[in-house]
Design a protein around this motif. Structure first.
Motif, mmCIF file in Angstrom:
data_model
loop_
_atom_site.group_PDB
_atom_site.id
_atom_site.type_symbol
_atom_site.label_atom_id
_atom_site.label_comp_id
_atom_site.label_asym_id
_atom_site.label_seq_id
_atom_site.Cartn_x
_atom_site.Cartn_y
_atom_site.Cartn_z
ATOM 1 N N ASN A 189 15.206 5.860 -1.620
ATOM 2 C CA ASN A 189 14.087 6.140 -2.505
ATOM 3 C C ASN A 189 12.987 5.104 -2.240
ATOM 4 O OD1 ASN A 189 12.851 5.044 -5.212
ATOM 5 N ND2 ASN A 189 13.254 7.197 -5.581
ATOM 6 N N VAL A 190 11.723 5.525 -2.315
ATOM 7 C CA VAL A 190 10.625 4.643 -1.920
ATOM 8 C C VAL A 190 10.578 3.369 -2.766
ATOM 9 C CG1 VAL A 190 8.917 5.841 -3.377
ATOM 10 C CG2 VAL A 190 8.164 4.551 -1.375
ATOM 11 N N SER A 191 10.927 3.463 -4.050
ATOM 12 C CA SER A 191 10.905 2.256 -4.872
ATOM 13 C C SER A 191 12.031 1.303 -4.484
ATOM 14 C CB SER A 191 10.996 2.623 -6.358
ATOM 15 O OG SER A 191 12.209 3.268 -6.664
ATOM 16 N N ASN A 192 13.202 1.864 -4.134
ATOM 17 C CA ASN A 192 14.290 1.007 -3.658
ATOM 18 C C ASN A 192 13.937 0.364 -2.316
ATOM 19 O OD1 ASN A 192 15.889 1.666 -5.871
ATOM 20 N ND2 ASN A 192 16.822 3.406 -4.838
ATOM 21 N N ALA A 193 13.309 1.149 -1.435
ATOM 22 C CA ALA A 193 12.898 0.616 -0.138
ATOM 23 C C ALA A 193 11.895 -0.523 -0.311
ATOM 24 C CB ALA A 193 12.297 1.728 0.714
ATOM 25 N N ALA A 194 10.983 -0.378 -1.260
ATOM 26 C CA ALA A 194 10.008 -1.443 -1.515
ATOM 27 C C ALA A 194 10.699 -2.707 -1.984
ATOM 28 C CB ALA A 194 8.987 -0.976 -2.551
ATOM 29 N N ALA A 195 11.688 -2.566 -2.871
ATOM 30 C CA ALA A 195 12.404 -3.736 -3.378
ATOM 31 C C ALA A 195 13.160 -4.457 -2.262
ATOM 32 C CB ALA A 195 13.375 -3.307 -4.482
ATOM 33 N N VAL A 196 13.834 -3.682 -1.398
ATOM 34 C CA VAL A 196 14.584 -4.290 -0.292
ATOM 35 C C VAL A 196 13.623 -4.990 0.673
ATOM 36 C CG1 VAL A 196 16.067 -3.822 1.692
ATOM 37 C CG2 VAL A 196 16.491 -2.663 -0.479
ATOM 38 N N ASP A 252 -6.617 6.909 -4.424
ATOM 39 C CA ASP A 252 -7.013 7.444 -5.721
ATOM 40 C C ASP A 252 -6.634 8.913 -5.903
ATOM 41 O OD1 ASP A 252 -8.120 7.312 -8.249
ATOM 42 O OD2 ASP A 252 -10.098 7.923 -7.562
ATOM 43 N N ARG A 253 -6.951 9.743 -4.919
ATOM 44 C CA ARG A 253 -6.760 11.184 -5.125
ATOM 45 C C ARG A 253 -5.294 11.613 -5.022
ATOM 46 N NH1 ARG A 253 -8.804 11.159 0.213
ATOM 47 N NH2 ARG A 253 -7.420 12.155 1.743
ATOM 48 N N ASN A 254 -4.426 10.748 -4.554
ATOM 49 C CA ASN A 254 -3.025 11.109 -4.379
ATOM 50 C C ASN A 254 -2.080 10.283 -5.254
ATOM 51 O OD1 ASN A 254 -3.385 13.111 -2.343
ATOM 52 N ND2 ASN A 254 -3.804 11.477 -0.876
ATOM 53 N N ALA A 255 -2.595 9.663 -6.283
ATOM 54 C CA ALA A 255 -1.755 8.824 -7.139
ATOM 55 C C ALA A 255 -1.984 9.200 -8.596
ATOM 56 C CB ALA A 255 -2.091 7.347 -6.914
ATOM 57 N N PRO A 256 -0.960 9.051 -9.431
ATOM 58 C CA PRO A 256 -1.109 9.388 -10.844
ATOM 59 C C PRO A 256 -1.974 8.373 -11.571
ATOM 60 C CG PRO A 256 1.035 8.394 -10.458
ATOM 61 C CD PRO A 256 0.403 8.576 -9.107
ATOM 62 N N GLU A 257 -2.519 8.801 -12.696
ATOM 63 C CA GLU A 257 -3.266 7.888 -13.546
ATOM 64 C C GLU A 257 -2.306 6.909 -14.222
ATOM 65 O OE1 GLU A 257 -6.467 7.567 -13.988
ATOM 66 O OE2 GLU A 257 -7.123 9.278 -12.785
ATOM 67 N N GLU A 258 -2.868 5.871 -14.788
ATOM 68 C CA GLU A 258 -2.093 4.935 -15.591
ATOM 69 C C GLU A 258 -1.597 5.665 -16.837
ATOM 70 O OE1 GLU A 258 -3.112 1.000 -18.233
ATOM 71 O OE2 GLU A 258 -4.237 1.314 -16.377
ATOM 72 N N THR A 259 -0.291 5.713 -17.012
ATOM 73 C CA THR A 259 0.310 6.433 -18.131
ATOM 74 C C THR A 259 1.410 5.604 -18.754
ATOM 75 O OG1 THR A 259 1.983 7.507 -16.741
ATOM 76 C CG2 THR A 259 -0.121 8.679 -17.024
ATOM 77 N N GLY A 260 1.866 6.071 -19.922
ATOM 78 C CA GLY A 260 2.978 5.405 -20.577
ATOM 79 C C GLY A 260 4.240 5.433 -19.744
ATOM 80 N N ALA A 261 4.488 6.553 -19.048
ATOM 81 C CA ALA A 261 5.683 6.660 -18.208
ATOM 82 C C ALA A 261 5.642 5.647 -17.072
ATOM 83 C CB ALA A 261 5.809 8.079 -17.656
ATOM 84 N N LEU A 303 0.858 -1.181 0.000
ATOM 85 C CA LEU A 303 0.000 0.000 0.000
ATOM 86 C C LEU A 303 0.899 1.238 0.000
ATOM 87 C CD1 LEU A 303 -1.364 -2.197 2.285
ATOM 88 C CD2 LEU A 303 -3.277 -0.660 1.802
ATOM 89 N N LEU A 304 0.632 2.172 -0.881
ATOM 90 C CA LEU A 304 1.453 3.372 -1.036
ATOM 91 C C LEU A 304 0.690 4.590 -0.542
ATOM 92 C CD1 LEU A 304 2.892 2.679 -4.613
ATOM 93 C CD2 LEU A 304 3.686 1.823 -2.391
ATOM 94 N N ASP A 305 1.276 5.262 0.453
ATOM 95 C CA ASP A 305 0.637 6.415 1.091
ATOM 96 C C ASP A 305 1.178 7.701 0.476
ATOM 97 O OD1 ASP A 305 -0.779 8.036 2.811
ATOM 98 O OD2 ASP A 305 0.539 7.696 4.528
ATOM 99 N N GLN A 306 0.442 8.273 -0.463
ATOM 100 C CA GLN A 306 0.774 9.532 -1.125
ATOM 101 C C GLN A 306 2.075 9.472 -1.925
ATOM 102 O OE1 GLN A 306 0.321 12.449 2.200
ATOM 103 N NE2 GLN A 306 -1.484 13.119 1.072
ATOM 104 N N VAL A 307 2.343 8.342 -2.537
ATOM 105 C CA VAL A 307 3.454 8.233 -3.484
ATOM 106 C C VAL A 307 2.909 8.686 -4.842
ATOM 107 C CG1 VAL A 307 5.101 6.688 -4.594
ATOM 108 C CG2 VAL A 307 4.494 6.351 -2.187
ATOM 109 N N THR A 308 3.433 9.780 -5.362
ATOM 110 C CA THR A 308 2.812 10.430 -6.514
ATOM 111 C C THR A 308 3.613 10.325 -7.805
ATOM 112 O OG1 THR A 308 3.849 12.538 -5.912
ATOM 113 C CG2 THR A 308 1.646 12.109 -5.033
ATOM 114 N N ASP A 309 4.877 9.951 -7.750
ATOM 115 C CA ASP A 309 5.703 9.900 -8.952
ATOM 116 C C ASP A 309 5.381 8.631 -9.739
ATOM 117 O OD1 ASP A 309 7.760 9.553 -10.844
ATOM 118 O OD2 ASP A 309 9.209 10.609 -9.593
ATOM 119 N N PRO A 310 4.923 8.750 -10.995
ATOM 120 C CA PRO A 310 4.572 7.543 -11.758
ATOM 121 C C PRO A 310 5.745 6.605 -11.975
ATOM 122 C CG PRO A 310 4.559 9.500 -13.168
ATOM 123 C CD PRO A 310 4.665 9.986 -11.765
#
Length: 294
Positions: free
Chosen positions: A277-284, A179-188, A150-157
């Motif tokens: 970085n949050v993505s690195n923390a998730a991987a670890v 929903d209100r704090n996350a980006p839409e599904e995008t190509g990036a 679960l991601l709490d206000q992680v906004t970078d796609p």
């Protein structure tokens, strides 16, 4: 995102995408969340000429890059609309797929794809217009094996895409965002996920705290990944199904989110860095939860 443990114990209906019929006969479970923007597919406009991508028609997104597009083409739940490729990219895509493409590609030059994705996008000569994916119900998620993120206000796609990639690598059941704090599904986002968007459900919820409680009611143990607790020890959760909750970089977990977690834990780090970085923390964290024990 502060991950070093503290020494103190913590007290969619879809709008019409275009006037032509869908280009794919692949089955679809339905449609994803509709975007509030509506664009056209009539070629570059001034925004695109400045290097910005065109806006995809409502209820769709442009996916780009070899891995993201190949995964979408292989996903029976993706409703495909238009595939654009350069001559070189089409030959490479057909060779890597090893079978007939499920949608007839349209040959274009690289400038056309630049105008769709933006000149800074690493699209590799491939762009796919597809409907947004459906959001599965929470009841379906808990039936899938593996931890839930679960991601709490992680906004970078790109962060979310990277987290999806790690979630696929370590067998996570889903990634949940507010929903209100996350980006839409995008190509990036899909490009950063490198195909994982088609494998790991990205679930949007209205209230993250209530969702944590709902997961706990299904027998999951909610672990907030943040400072203020002990060290995350995957072995201690062998008999429990875990929901990992990660906060945004800098702010970390919000107070209410922390309060709804069963416990708070940080990552064991022996160096001088206080955070990852949050993505690195998730991987670890996912590796710690899944690594084999002697």
């Amino acid at each position: 995102m502060n991950m070093r443990p503290s020494r103190r114990r913590p007290g969619r209906p879809v709008g019409a995408a275009d006037s032509s019929p869908p280009a794919s006969a692949m089955p679809s479970r339905g449609r994803g969340r509709a975007s509030s923007d509506r664009g056209s597919d009539r070629g570059p406009d001034r925004a695109a000429e400045r290097g910005r991508a065109e806006v995809a028609p409502r209820g769709t997104c442009w996916l780009y890059g070899t891995h993201a597009v190949m995964a979408a083409l292989s996903n029976p739940h993706r409703h495909l609309r238009q595939l654009l490729t350069t001559a070189e990219a089409q030959a490479a895509l057909e060779e890597r797929m090893g079978r007939a493409l499920p949608i007839q590609p349209q040959r274009v030059d690289r400038a056309r794809i630049d105008s769709i994705c933006g000149r800074d996008a690493v699209h590799q000569g491939i762009a796919l217009l597809a409907d947004l994916l459906d959001t599965p119900a929470l009841e379906d998620i808990v039936e899938r094996p593996g931890p839930v993120l679960l991601l709490d206000q992680v906004t970078d796609p790109r962060n979310i895409g990277a987290i999806l990639r790690s979630a696929a690598a370590f067998g996570a059941a889903a990634v949940i965002v507010q929903d209100r704090n996350a980006p839409e599904e995008t190509g990036a986002l899909a490009k950063a996920a490198s195909g994982a968007l088609e494998v790991v459900p990205l679930v949007r919820v209205v209230n993250l705290s209530r969702t944590i409680d709902a997961l706990k009611s299904h027998g999951m143990w909610a672990v907030g990944l943040d400072a203020g607790g002990g060290i995350l020890d995957g072995a201690s959760f062998r008999q429990r199904r875990v929901a990992l909750v990660l906060g945004a970089e800098g702010a970390g977990l919000r107070r209410l989110t922390r309060e709804h977690c069963d416990e708070i834990a940080g990552l064991a780090m022996s160096g001088d860095m206080e955070s990852l970085n949050v993505s690195n923390a998730a991987a670890v964290a996912l590796y710690e939860m899944s690594r084999p024990r002697g």
